[in-house]
Design a protein around this motif. Structure first.
Motif, PDB file in Angstrom:
ATOM      1  N   SER A  77       3.678   2.007   4.457  1.00 11.95           N
ATOM      2  CA  SER A  77       2.250   1.955   4.747  1.00 11.95           C
ATOM      3  C   SER A  77       1.660   0.749   4.015  1.00 11.95           C
ATOM      4  O   SER A  77       2.264   0.195   3.104  1.00 11.95           O
ATOM      5  N   GLY A  78       0.498   0.316   4.434  1.00  8.86           N
ATOM      6  CA  GLY A  78      -0.193  -0.809   3.799  1.00  8.86           C
ATOM      7  C   GLY A  78       0.573  -2.103   3.925  1.00  8.86           C
ATOM      8  O   GLY A  78       1.106  -2.443   4.986  1.00  8.86           O
ATOM      9  N   ASN A  79       0.652  -2.862   2.804  1.00 12.88           N
ATOM     10  CA  ASN A  79       1.338  -4.154   2.805  1.00 12.88           C
ATOM     11  C   ASN A  79       2.831  -3.996   3.051  1.00 12.88           C
ATOM     12  O   ASN A  79       3.460  -4.874   3.651  1.00 12.88           O
TER      13      ASN A  79
END
Length: 148
Positions: A77-79
């Motif tokens: 998730s995210g970066n």
């Protein structure tokens, strides 16, 4: 690992199906005559064997990138997810390109000098049962040996 939204999984499956469908689009025909209108008689001048690439490498690269990017987007998730998507797309593109380069079909090209002096090349995927010097009849549906 968090659950990925359903749309990402669907997008990855769609991309995989699309690239598989495109991969089969470029298979050479089993028999192909260039500029043939009616049955014509002639003499076999040459027979050569060659390999023809089935899939355009661009299609393989794009298909692989779509699949790799789709699968990479399911990770993290995210970066971390963004990085996995980019790495998956690049790796998939490289793998798809390599697979496309290896997807080849063996074809035979038969050069025929017709009785009127013109020349044609017949391409087929089946091994011809012919030799240079054989008399043949060429039609849109195939090439046949003429027996004397």
């Amino acid at each position: 690992m968090t659950k990925s939204p359903l749309w990402r999984l669907c997008a990855a499956v769609f991309a995989a199906c699309l690239s598989l469908a495109l991969a089969g689009c470029n298979t050479p025909p089993a028999f192909q005559v260039t500029e043939q209108q009616v049955a014509r008689v002639g003499t076999v001048q040459s027979i050569t064997q060659d390999s023809v690439q089935n899939v355009n490498t661009g299609v393989g690269t794009v298909g692989g990138a779509l699949i790799g990017g789709g699968l990479g987007s399911l990770i993290g998730s995210g970066n971390g997810q963004t990085a996995a998507t980019v790495v998956g797309a690049v790796g998939g593109g490289i793998a798809g390109n390599q697979l496309a380069q290896r997807s080849q079909t063996i074809v035979w090209r038969i050069g025929v000098r017709y009785d009127d002096g013109s020349f044609a090349t017949i391409q087929q995927t089946a091994s011809p049962n012919l030799r240079v010097g054989d008399r043949v009849r060429v039609t849109n549906s195939g090439i046949e040996l003429l027996r004397n």
